[in-house]
Motif scaffolding. Structure first.
Motif, mmCIF file in Angstrom:
data_model
loop_
_atom_site.group_PDB
_atom_site.id
_atom_site.type_symbol
_atom_site.label_atom_id
_atom_site.label_comp_id
_atom_site.label_asym_id
_atom_site.label_seq_id
_atom_site.Cartn_x
_atom_site.Cartn_y
_atom_site.Cartn_z
ATOM 1 N N ARG A 257 0.830 -1.206 0.000
ATOM 2 C CA ARG A 257 0.000 0.000 0.000
ATOM 3 C C ARG A 257 0.862 1.253 0.000
ATOM 4 O O ARG A 257 0.543 2.236 -0.655
ATOM 5 C CB ARG A 257 -0.888 0.023 1.242
ATOM 6 C CG ARG A 257 -2.025 -0.948 1.127
ATOM 7 C CD ARG A 257 -3.070 -0.634 2.157
ATOM 8 N NE ARG A 257 -4.030 -1.717 2.222
ATOM 9 C CZ ARG A 257 -5.125 -1.684 2.952
ATOM 10 N NH1 ARG A 257 -5.380 -0.626 3.698
ATOM 11 N NH2 ARG A 257 -5.943 -2.692 2.952
ATOM 12 N N ARG A 261 0.801 4.244 -2.625
ATOM 13 C CA ARG A 261 0.626 5.648 -2.293
ATOM 14 C C ARG A 261 1.784 6.476 -2.825
ATOM 15 O O ARG A 261 1.608 7.523 -3.420
ATOM 16 C CB ARG A 261 0.524 5.813 -0.779
ATOM 17 C CG ARG A 261 -0.570 6.774 -0.376
ATOM 18 C CD ARG A 261 -0.607 6.919 1.128
ATOM 19 N NE ARG A 261 -0.707 5.646 1.820
ATOM 20 C CZ ARG A 261 -0.014 5.367 2.935
ATOM 21 N NH1 ARG A 261 0.800 6.247 3.454
ATOM 22 N NH2 ARG A 261 -0.161 4.205 3.513
ATOM 23 N N SER A 266 -3.797 3.810 -7.022
ATOM 24 C CA SER A 266 -4.715 3.359 -5.996
ATOM 25 C C SER A 266 -4.326 1.955 -5.512
ATOM 26 O O SER A 266 -4.919 1.442 -4.588
ATOM 27 C CB SER A 266 -6.140 3.335 -6.545
ATOM 28 O OG SER A 266 -6.177 2.528 -7.685
ATOM 29 N N GLU B 114 -18.328 0.061 -0.365
ATOM 30 C CA GLU B 114 -17.927 1.399 -0.812
ATOM 31 C C GLU B 114 -16.493 1.689 -0.376
ATOM 32 O O GLU B 114 -15.614 1.928 -1.192
ATOM 33 C CB GLU B 114 -18.872 2.453 -0.227
ATOM 34 C CG GLU B 114 -20.337 2.235 -0.592
ATOM 35 C CD GLU B 114 -20.603 2.402 -2.074
ATOM 36 O OE1 GLU B 114 -19.835 3.121 -2.730
ATOM 37 O OE2 GLU B 114 -21.573 1.804 -2.585
ATOM 38 N N ARG B 115 -16.297 1.673 0.966
ATOM 39 C CA ARG B 115 -14.928 1.826 1.454
ATOM 40 C C ARG B 115 -14.406 0.432 1.778
ATOM 41 O O ARG B 115 -15.135 -0.533 1.711
ATOM 42 C CB ARG B 115 -14.925 2.701 2.714
ATOM 43 C CG ARG B 115 -15.017 4.185 2.387
ATOM 44 C CD ARG B 115 -15.408 4.952 3.624
ATOM 45 N NE ARG B 115 -16.726 4.548 4.089
ATOM 46 C CZ ARG B 115 -17.237 4.884 5.284
ATOM 47 N NH1 ARG B 115 -16.528 5.584 6.101
ATOM 48 N NH2 ARG B 115 -18.452 4.506 5.622
ATOM 49 N N ASN B 116 -13.131 0.344 2.150
ATOM 50 C CA ASN B 116 -12.568 -0.932 2.608
ATOM 51 C C ASN B 116 -12.581 -2.052 1.573
ATOM 52 O O ASN B 116 -12.539 -3.217 1.934
ATOM 53 C CB ASN B 116 -13.306 -1.449 3.847
ATOM 54 C CG ASN B 116 -13.194 -0.485 4.996
ATOM 55 O OD1 ASN B 116 -12.188 0.228 5.092
ATOM 56 N ND2 ASN B 116 -14.206 -0.431 5.827
ATOM 57 N N LYS B 117 -12.667 -1.717 0.289
ATOM 58 C CA LYS B 117 -12.568 -2.772 -0.736
ATOM 59 C C LYS B 117 -11.269 -3.549 -0.560
ATOM 60 O O LYS B 117 -11.253 -4.776 -0.576
ATOM 61 C CB LYS B 117 -12.577 -2.149 -2.129
ATOM 62 C CG LYS B 117 -13.958 -1.990 -2.732
ATOM 63 C CD LYS B 117 -13.819 -1.596 -4.191
ATOM 64 C CE LYS B 117 -14.954 -0.716 -4.660
ATOM 65 N NZ LYS B 117 -16.188 -1.428 -4.917
#
Lengths: 270, 303
Positions: A257, A261, A266, B114-117
């Motif tokens: 991640r 970033r 993404s 929606e979030r946390n995919k």
């Protein structure tokens, strides 16, 4: 309304599915701490004896050391090979690029037994003695595609203008790569090392075929599965391996991640 | 081959330098260590397996006269035919089950989270990274005569005697493999679903399609490439699985990989083992090509 109801069903299904996925994993710690020689319900009591027994098993220690050596070597070599291939495919156009990369990624879908058997045949024909190094050769083959997958997204998402700026400011190609490119993809490299290490640590088939007299941890576990009396110890060992794998994976995910970033994407999925 | 091309060009220093500065040459030089590794340790060994499958084992030596006897034996012996057929059927059922079970999960994460995919995807992949050997063994613990499932059913009073059809047969192999390969099925389907242009779905709705019709006519066809990829990724490796049939399959659940291992090991007949391995891969490759052809048809039809 209909949509909300559909969503509720799906969410319930998703949670049920996760329970199915995690069911076997949850059993490991339960039986590792269970005070009974047989692996079955009902549970009989809490004990740490299985772990203490592991502490005193020399054969297990030997296998652990073997596995750690193999995993470190496989992770480092496959990451180096992964850097070459991922950089080449992300940065350069060359003839046969898709075919070459596709071929390198082949072990991802090839049954492991085919890889293992093929390597075994060559090593035997060439008269090589089987050893931990022959296991490393096989593990590098299966780890490299994962390294490439992680590193490709790191290299692809990198801002090329930073490299150009460095060259405009008078740095040579090599120094630009070392001082600009490499630091930018470092989180990707760390993620690749961790994933390679985890894969190698857990890999069984190739190690089973290619190891000589020194077993790796999974090969040692396989030899213990036959003896009912050894199973509680195997559960404890599996529990420790699970915790180690989880720690490594969380670290790898953190770096992946960060890499996403840092390079402004993404984030890609494995 | 690519490396050799680059080296075979004119040897004038300036020529080589100009060549190395070229985009294509640099890419080839950079990819060559990895490519050479794969050539030496994958292509060459696979070629040797193919060669050996046409030789004969003569006690400790290999007789290198060309023969197709191994293939004749591999394709006619009832035992090998049985194991090959069973491997394909088990893998087929596993593929179908895994993909069907995986689709709703992929759909849920792609459209309703929606979030946390990323967190969901991470949660789905974690079990895959834990030791395969132990996961298979744990299924043995779950499905066994004194296992988790049987003791739970007995404790709840749902059965009087432990169920015996759970372990040591093809069912156990299917359950275990479907569990082990779940993440590999979910990810490609998820990627295909996430890529779908949402405006197409809205358009279908505006044109009067209900949720079911919209799914059937728009979402499903557009996600077909992901489904085909998932099917291949599960099918190909499971045909050659060794650990699961060996641990939970009993004698009725053994598959072709177990026989290949026996030929290379105890039976000391590498050529026959090689012929079995090559045959299995050839059949799998043929089936995969049909799958890929379907994939192309769907991509073209949907694109």
């Amino acid at each position: 309304m209909a949509r909300a109801r559909g969503q509720g069903w799906l969410k319930g299904y998703a949670i049920g599915y996760l329970v199915f996925l995690y069911a076997p994993v949850f059993l490991l710690p339960i039986f590792a701490f269970n005070d009974s020689a047989i692996i079955a319900f009902p549970l009989s009591g809490f004990t740490t004896a299985n772990f203490q027994q592991l502490w005193a098993t020399d054969a297990m220690h030997g296998a652990l050391v073997n596995s750690l050596q193999v995993a470190v070597a496989a992770a480092v070599i496959s990451t180096l090979l992964g850097i070459c291939a991922a950089r080449a495919s992300a940065r350069y156009e060359f003839p046969g690029r898709r075919a070459i990369i596709g071929f390198i990624m082949l072990p991802l879908v090839l049954p492991e037994i085919i890889v293992a058997v093929a390597l075994l045949v060559v090593l035997v024909q060439l008269g090589f003695a089987l050893s931990l190094w022959t296991v490393v050769l096989g593990h590098v083959l299966v780890c490299t595609p994962f390294s490439i997958a992680i590193l490709s997204s790191a290299f692809q998402n990198m801002d090329r203008s930073l490299e150009e700026a460095s060259q405009d400011l008078g740095e040579g190609r090599m120094m630009t790569f070392l001082r600009v490119t490499l630091p930018l993809v470092t989180p990707g490299i760390v993620a690749s090392l961790l994933i390679g290490f985890t894969i190698s640590l857990d890999e069984f088939i190739i190690a089973f075929f290619l190891t000589g007299t020194e077993p790796t941890l999974p090969v040692y576990i396989w030899s213990q599965l036959r003896f009912t009396a050894k199973l509680p110890g195997v559960m404890a060992l599996g529990c420790l391996l699970l915790v180690l794998s989880l720690a490594l994976l969380c670290a790898a995910e953190y770096f992946r991640r960060r890499s996403a970033r840092q390079t402004g994407s993404s984030g890609g999925y494995l | 081959m690519s490396r050799a091309d680059a080296g075979a060009m004119p040897a004038r220093p300036s020529g080589i330098r100009r060549l190395l500065r070229g985009e294509a040459a640099q890419g080839l030089v950079l990819v060559s260590p990895t490519f050479l590794y794969a050539l030496l340790l994958l292509a060459a060994p696979l070629t040797l397996v193919l060669l050996i499958s046409f030789w004969t084992q003569d006690y400790l030596e290999l007789d290198r006269t060309f023969t197709t006897a191994n293939y004749a034996e591999a394709w006619s012996d009832p035992l090998y035919r049985l194991l090959m057929g069973r491997s394909l059927v088990i893998s087929g059922v596993v593929t179908l089950t895994t993909v069907l079970l995986a689709y709703p999960i992929a759909y849920f994460v792609a459209f309703h989270v929606e979030r946390n995919k990323a967190l969901w995807i991470f949660l789905i992949t974690i079990p895959f990274w834990t030791s395969y050997l132990l996961r298979v063994f744990l299924w043995k613990v779950i499905l066994g005569y004194n296992g988790v499932l049987n003791s739970a059913l007995l404790g709840l009073g749902l059965v009087d005697q432990p169920l015996t059809f759970l372990l040591y047969n093809a069912n156990a192999v299917v359950i275990t493999l479907a569990h082990a390969w779940a993440p590999f099925a979910i990810l490609p389907i998820y990627v295909a679903l996430a890529k779908i242009d949402r405006s197409l779905l809205e358009a279908a709705e505006d044109l009067g399609d209900g949720p079911l019709r919209r799914f059937w006519r728009v979402t499903l066809p557009l996600s077909m490439p992901g489904v085909i990829a998932a099917a291949l990724i599960v099918f190909i490796p499971t045909v050659g699985d060794y650990v699961t049939p060996r641990l939970v399959g009993g004698t009725d659940g053994l598959m072709i990989a177990n026989m290949i291992q026996v030929q290379f090991g105890k039976a000391n007949n590498a050529p026959l083992g090689a012929a079995l391995a090559v045959s299995a891969m050839a059949i799998v490759a043929a089936i995969s090509l049909v799958f890929l052809w379907l994939n192309r048809r769907f991509t073209r039809g949907g694109g």
